[in-house]
Design a protein around this motif. Structure first.
Motif, PDB file in Angstrom:
ATOM      1  N   LEU A 129       5.487  33.241  -9.312  1.00 13.59           N
ATOM      2  CA  LEU A 129       4.564  33.031  -8.203  1.00 13.59           C
ATOM      3  C   LEU A 129       4.484  34.323  -7.398  1.00 13.59           C
ATOM      4  CD1 LEU A 129       2.692  31.112  -6.801  1.00 13.59           C
ATOM      5  CD2 LEU A 129       4.609  30.324  -5.396  1.00 13.59           C
ATOM      6  N   SER A 130       3.779  35.302  -7.973  1.00 15.38           N
ATOM      7  CA  SER A 130       3.640  36.618  -7.351  1.00 15.38           C
ATOM      8  C   SER A 130       2.308  36.700  -6.624  1.00 15.38           C
ATOM      9  CB  SER A 130       3.705  37.702  -8.425  1.00 15.38           C
ATOM     10  OG  SER A 130       2.586  37.582  -9.295  1.00 15.38           O
ATOM     11  N   ILE A 131       2.039  37.833  -6.003  1.00 12.08           N
ATOM     12  CA  ILE A 131       0.762  38.052  -5.334  1.00 12.08           C
ATOM     13  C   ILE A 131      -0.376  37.998  -6.348  1.00 12.08           C
ATOM     14  CG2 ILE A 131       0.936  40.564  -5.525  1.00 12.08           C
ATOM     15  CD1 ILE A 131      -0.702  38.543  -2.666  1.00 12.08           C
ATOM     16  N   LEU A 132      -0.096  38.368  -7.592  1.00  9.13           N
ATOM     17  CA  LEU A 132      -1.117  38.305  -8.631  1.00  9.13           C
ATOM     18  C   LEU A 132      -1.467  36.855  -8.966  1.00  9.13           C
ATOM     19  CD1 LEU A 132       0.135  41.133 -11.031  1.00  9.13           C
ATOM     20  CD2 LEU A 132      -1.737  41.248  -9.369  1.00  9.13           C
ATOM     21  N   THR A 133      -0.459  36.011  -9.083  1.00 11.23           N
ATOM     22  CA  THR A 133      -0.704  34.594  -9.358  1.00 11.23           C
ATOM     23  C   THR A 133      -1.466  33.948  -8.215  1.00 11.23           C
ATOM     24  OG1 THR A 133       1.318  34.468 -10.692  1.00 11.23           O
ATOM     25  CG2 THR A 133       0.374  32.391  -9.932  1.00 11.23           C
ATOM     26  N   VAL A 134      -1.089  34.271  -6.986  1.00 14.03           N
ATOM     27  CA  VAL A 134      -1.791  33.735  -5.820  1.00 14.03           C
ATOM     28  C   VAL A 134      -3.255  34.164  -5.845  1.00 14.03           C
ATOM     29  CG1 VAL A 134      -1.969  33.828  -3.307  1.00 14.03           C
ATOM     30  CG2 VAL A 134       0.263  33.556  -4.387  1.00 14.03           C
ATOM     31  N   ASN A 135      -3.514  35.432  -6.200  1.00 19.55           N
ATOM     32  CA  ASN A 135      -4.885  35.916  -6.333  1.00 19.55           C
ATOM     33  C   ASN A 135      -5.657  35.096  -7.364  1.00 19.55           C
ATOM     34  OD1 ASN A 135      -6.242  38.785  -5.332  1.00 19.55           O
ATOM     35  ND2 ASN A 135      -4.070  38.585  -4.829  1.00 19.55           N
ATOM     36  N   ALA A 136      -5.003  34.810  -8.486  1.00 21.32           N
ATOM     37  CA  ALA A 136      -5.659  34.034  -9.540  1.00 21.32           C
ATOM     38  C   ALA A 136      -5.993  32.621  -9.072  1.00 21.32           C
ATOM     39  CB  ALA A 136      -4.758  33.974 -10.775  1.00 21.32           C
ATOM     40  N   LEU A 137      -5.063  31.995  -8.350  1.00 20.62           N
ATOM     41  CA  LEU A 137      -5.284  30.623  -7.886  1.00 20.62           C
ATOM     42  C   LEU A 137      -6.379  30.567  -6.824  1.00 20.62           C
ATOM     43  CD1 LEU A 137      -1.602  29.327  -7.700  1.00 20.62           C
ATOM     44  CD2 LEU A 137      -3.308  28.877  -9.478  1.00 20.62           C
ATOM     45  N   ILE A 138      -6.504  31.605  -6.031  1.00 18.45           N
ATOM     46  CA  ILE A 138      -7.561  31.635  -5.014  1.00 18.45           C
ATOM     47  C   ILE A 138      -8.921  31.927  -5.653  1.00 18.45           C
ATOM     48  CG2 ILE A 138      -8.419  32.944  -3.013  1.00 18.45           C
ATOM     49  CD1 ILE A 138      -5.518  33.165  -2.083  1.00 18.45           C
ATOM     50  N   ALA A 139      -8.926  32.705  -6.737  1.00 14.91           N
ATOM     51  CA  ALA A 139     -10.183  33.030  -7.417  1.00 14.91           C
ATOM     52  C   ALA A 139     -10.668  31.896  -8.317  1.00 14.91           C
ATOM     53  CB  ALA A 139     -10.010  34.295  -8.254  1.00 14.91           C
ATOM     54  N   ALA A 140      -9.753  31.054  -8.773  1.00 21.22           N
ATOM     55  CA  ALA A 140     -10.068  30.081  -9.818  1.00 21.22           C
ATOM     56  C   ALA A 140     -10.743  28.819  -9.285  1.00 21.22           C
ATOM     57  CB  ALA A 140      -8.787  29.701 -10.559  1.00 21.22           C
ATOM     58  N   ASP A 141     -11.474  28.180 -10.180  1.00 15.84           N
ATOM     59  CA  ASP A 141     -11.991  26.835  -9.918  1.00 15.84           C
ATOM     60  C   ASP A 141     -10.938  25.790 -10.269  1.00 15.84           C
ATOM     61  OD1 ASP A 141     -14.808  27.529  -9.263  1.00 15.84           O
ATOM     62  OD2 ASP A 141     -14.809  28.273 -11.323  1.00 15.84           O
ATOM     63  N   SER A 142     -10.131  26.093 -11.288  1.00 16.26           N
ATOM     64  CA  SER A 142      -9.155  25.108 -11.744  1.00 16.26           C
ATOM     65  C   SER A 142      -7.957  25.801 -12.389  1.00 16.26           C
ATOM     66  CB  SER A 142      -9.801  24.145 -12.753  1.00 16.26           C
ATOM     67  OG  SER A 142     -10.247  24.851 -13.897  1.00 16.26           O
ATOM     68  N   VAL A 143      -6.930  25.003 -12.664  1.00 10.68           N
ATOM     69  CA  VAL A 143      -5.680  25.509 -13.228  1.00 10.68           C
ATOM     70  C   VAL A 143      -5.351  24.723 -14.499  1.00 10.68           C
ATOM     71  CG1 VAL A 143      -3.236  25.958 -12.798  1.00 10.68           C
ATOM     72  CG2 VAL A 143      -4.859  25.972 -10.895  1.00 10.68           C
ATOM     73  N   LEU A 144      -5.128  25.461 -15.571  1.00 13.18           N
ATOM     74  CA  LEU A 144      -4.656  24.850 -16.815  1.00 13.18           C
ATOM     75  C   LEU A 144      -3.184  25.203 -16.953  1.00 13.18           C
ATOM     76  CD1 LEU A 144      -6.491  24.892 -20.250  1.00 13.18           C
ATOM     77  CD2 LEU A 144      -4.009  25.047 -20.079  1.00 13.18           C
ATOM     78  N   ILE A 145      -2.340  24.192 -17.114  1.00 14.12           N
ATOM     79  CA  ILE A 145      -0.896  24.408 -17.123  1.00 14.12           C
ATOM     80  C   ILE A 145      -0.300  24.058 -18.483  1.00 14.12           C
ATOM     81  CG2 ILE A 145       1.288  23.861 -15.982  1.00 14.12           C
ATOM     82  CD1 ILE A 145      -0.353  22.869 -13.569  1.00 14.12           C
ATOM     83  N   PRO A 146       0.102  25.078 -19.270  1.00 11.56           N
ATOM     84  CA  PRO A 146       0.824  24.786 -20.508  1.00 11.56           C
ATOM     85  C   PRO A 146       2.240  24.312 -20.164  1.00 11.56           C
ATOM     86  CG  PRO A 146      -0.144  26.998 -20.519  1.00 11.56           C
ATOM     87  CD  PRO A 146      -0.160  26.515 -19.109  1.00 11.56           C
ATOM     88  N   VAL A 147       2.679  23.257 -20.825  1.00 11.88           N
ATOM     89  CA  VAL A 147       4.002  22.693 -20.561  1.00 11.88           C
ATOM     90  C   VAL A 147       4.718  22.486 -21.885  1.00 11.88           C
ATOM     91  CG1 VAL A 147       5.301  20.812 -19.500  1.00 11.88           C
ATOM     92  CG2 VAL A 147       3.075  21.477 -18.546  1.00 11.88           C
ATOM     93  N   GLN A 148       5.830  23.164 -22.052  1.00 12.53           N
ATOM     94  CA  GLN A 148       6.644  22.941 -23.240  1.00 12.53           C
ATOM     95  C   GLN A 148       7.463  21.676 -23.027  1.00 12.53           C
ATOM     96  OE1 GLN A 148       9.225  26.188 -24.260  1.00 12.53           O
ATOM     97  NE2 GLN A 148       9.969  25.230 -26.138  1.00 12.53           N
ATOM     98  N   CYS A 149       7.494  20.830 -24.039  1.00 12.89           N
ATOM     99  CA  CYS A 149       8.171  19.539 -23.902  1.00 12.89           C
ATOM    100  C   CYS A 149       9.675  19.705 -24.076  1.00 12.89           C
ATOM    101  CB  CYS A 149       7.620  18.538 -24.925  1.00 12.89           C
ATOM    102  SG  CYS A 149       5.905  18.106 -24.632  1.00 12.89           S
ATOM    103  N   GLU A 150      10.323  20.186 -23.002  1.00 14.60           N
ATOM    104  CA  GLU A 150      11.762  20.374 -23.021  1.00 14.60           C
ATOM    105  C   GLU A 150      12.356  19.925 -21.685  1.00 14.60           C
ATOM    106  OE1 GLU A 150      12.159  24.948 -21.433  1.00 14.60           O
ATOM    107  OE2 GLU A 150      12.390  24.584 -23.574  1.00 14.60           O
ATOM    108  N   TYR A 151      13.664  20.034 -21.557  1.00  9.40           N
ATOM    109  CA  TYR A 151      14.394  19.410 -20.456  1.00  9.40           C
ATOM    110  C   TYR A 151      13.911  19.823 -19.071  1.00  9.40           C
ATOM    111  CZ  TYR A 151      18.297  17.876 -17.558  1.00  9.40           C
ATOM    112  OH  TYR A 151      19.044  17.283 -16.581  1.00  9.40           O
ATOM    113  N   PHE A 152      13.676  21.113 -18.831  1.00  9.81           N
ATOM    114  CA  PHE A 152      13.341  21.593 -17.488  1.00  9.81           C
ATOM    115  C   PHE A 152      11.834  21.591 -17.200  1.00  9.81           C
ATOM    116  CE2 PHE A 152      17.491  23.735 -18.201  1.00  9.81           C
ATOM    117  CZ  PHE A 152      18.178  23.176 -17.125  1.00  9.81           C
ATOM    118  N   ALA A 153      11.052  21.035 -18.102  1.00 11.32           N
ATOM    119  CA  ALA A 153       9.591  21.119 -17.964  1.00 11.32           C
ATOM    120  C   ALA A 153       9.097  20.468 -16.676  1.00 11.32           C
ATOM    121  CB  ALA A 153       8.920  20.470 -19.169  1.00 11.32           C
TER     122      ALA A 153
END
Length: 260
Positions: A129-153
């Protein structure tokens, strides 16, 4: 107006870059005009598209620093989509952003004027969660989240969803979850099956029906500088990402008809 999708997960190794490359190629195969913006200083999406980050003339660093226009940095890939390539120079741009009062809005201001030229703009975000990620979330219409099916997911997912909610409530009111994508799935693994079931139970309307399997061809493709669709179009990984692109397009059409 094109749709801007940030592909992100604060946890690394979940198939984020693999999803960015292969979803871009799948949309392109379906005759959509696509831009992939590599926003991770590791530059894995750039290399996975067959581009040597050390040899590029212009990168995301110059774009974010507003030294050039975005159009000047566009690279046409063999996958049929456009790319804004990245190398480690992006770290410099990140440091410069931290000193800018309007730092959170920089990527939005760059992408908004060109969004109409594309059907989809995909942003491959860094695994933090860096300044780059924040920039992406503010620029985006939506978020696609890849999730690996493991214990800490699920644990990592809750933190990301909280961040998305905070940004939507304060800065980017249109931001929403595009979908949760189960990646590197092996149905023979009991833990993977259990985590998949938990995701479906907690987020029944957000989890894609499409599941990305563990697949050797999908893992090999980046080392050949190509999406799986161009490396081995008959592989399970390539077929799965085509199915994902189709599911996203169908969801978009369904929402359009629901509003009509």
């Amino acid at each position: 107006m094109g749709k801007i999708i940030a592909i992100t997960n604060q946890k690394g190794g979940v198939g984020k870059t693999t999803t960015s490359i292969n979803l871009a190629a799948s949309f392109a195969a379906m005759k959509r005009k696509v831009l992939l913006f590599d926003l991770d200083s590791q530059g894995n999406a750039t290399v996975g598209c067959g581009v040597d980050g050390k040899q590029i003339h212009y990168s995301s660093k110059q774009v974010l620093a507003q030294e050039i226009t975005l159009q000047d940095a566009v690279i046409k890939t063999n996958g049929g989509f456009d790319l804004i390539a990245t190398n480690q120079d992006l770290i410099v741009a990140e440091m410069q952003l931290l000193q800018d009062q309007q730092r959170d809005q920089r990527l939005k201001n760059i992408l908004d004027p060109i969004a109409a030229h594309y059907d989809y703009i995909l942003i491959d975000c860094p695994p933090s969660l860096s300044i780059l990620t924040v920039n992406a979330l503010i620029a985006a219409d939506s978020v696609l989240i890849p999730v690996q099916c493991e214990y800490f997911a699920l644990e990592g997912l809750s933190g990301l969803l909280n961040t998305v909610n905070q940004i939507r409530d304060t800065v980017n009111h249109k931001l929403h979850i595009e979908g949760l994508l189960r990646t590197m799935y092996d149905g023979r693994n009991r833990l993977a099956v259990d985590v998949s079931a938990q995701l479906l139970a907690h987020f029944p309307d957000r989890v894609y029906r499409t599941v990305i399997p563990r697949n050797v061809r999908l893992a090999e493709a980046p080392s050949h500088g190509a999406p799986a669709l161009h490396y081995d179009e008959k592989s399970q990984g390539a077929i799965a990402y085509l199915a994902l692109a189709g599911e996203i397009l169908r969801r978009k059409e369904a929402k359009k008809h629901a509003r009509a």
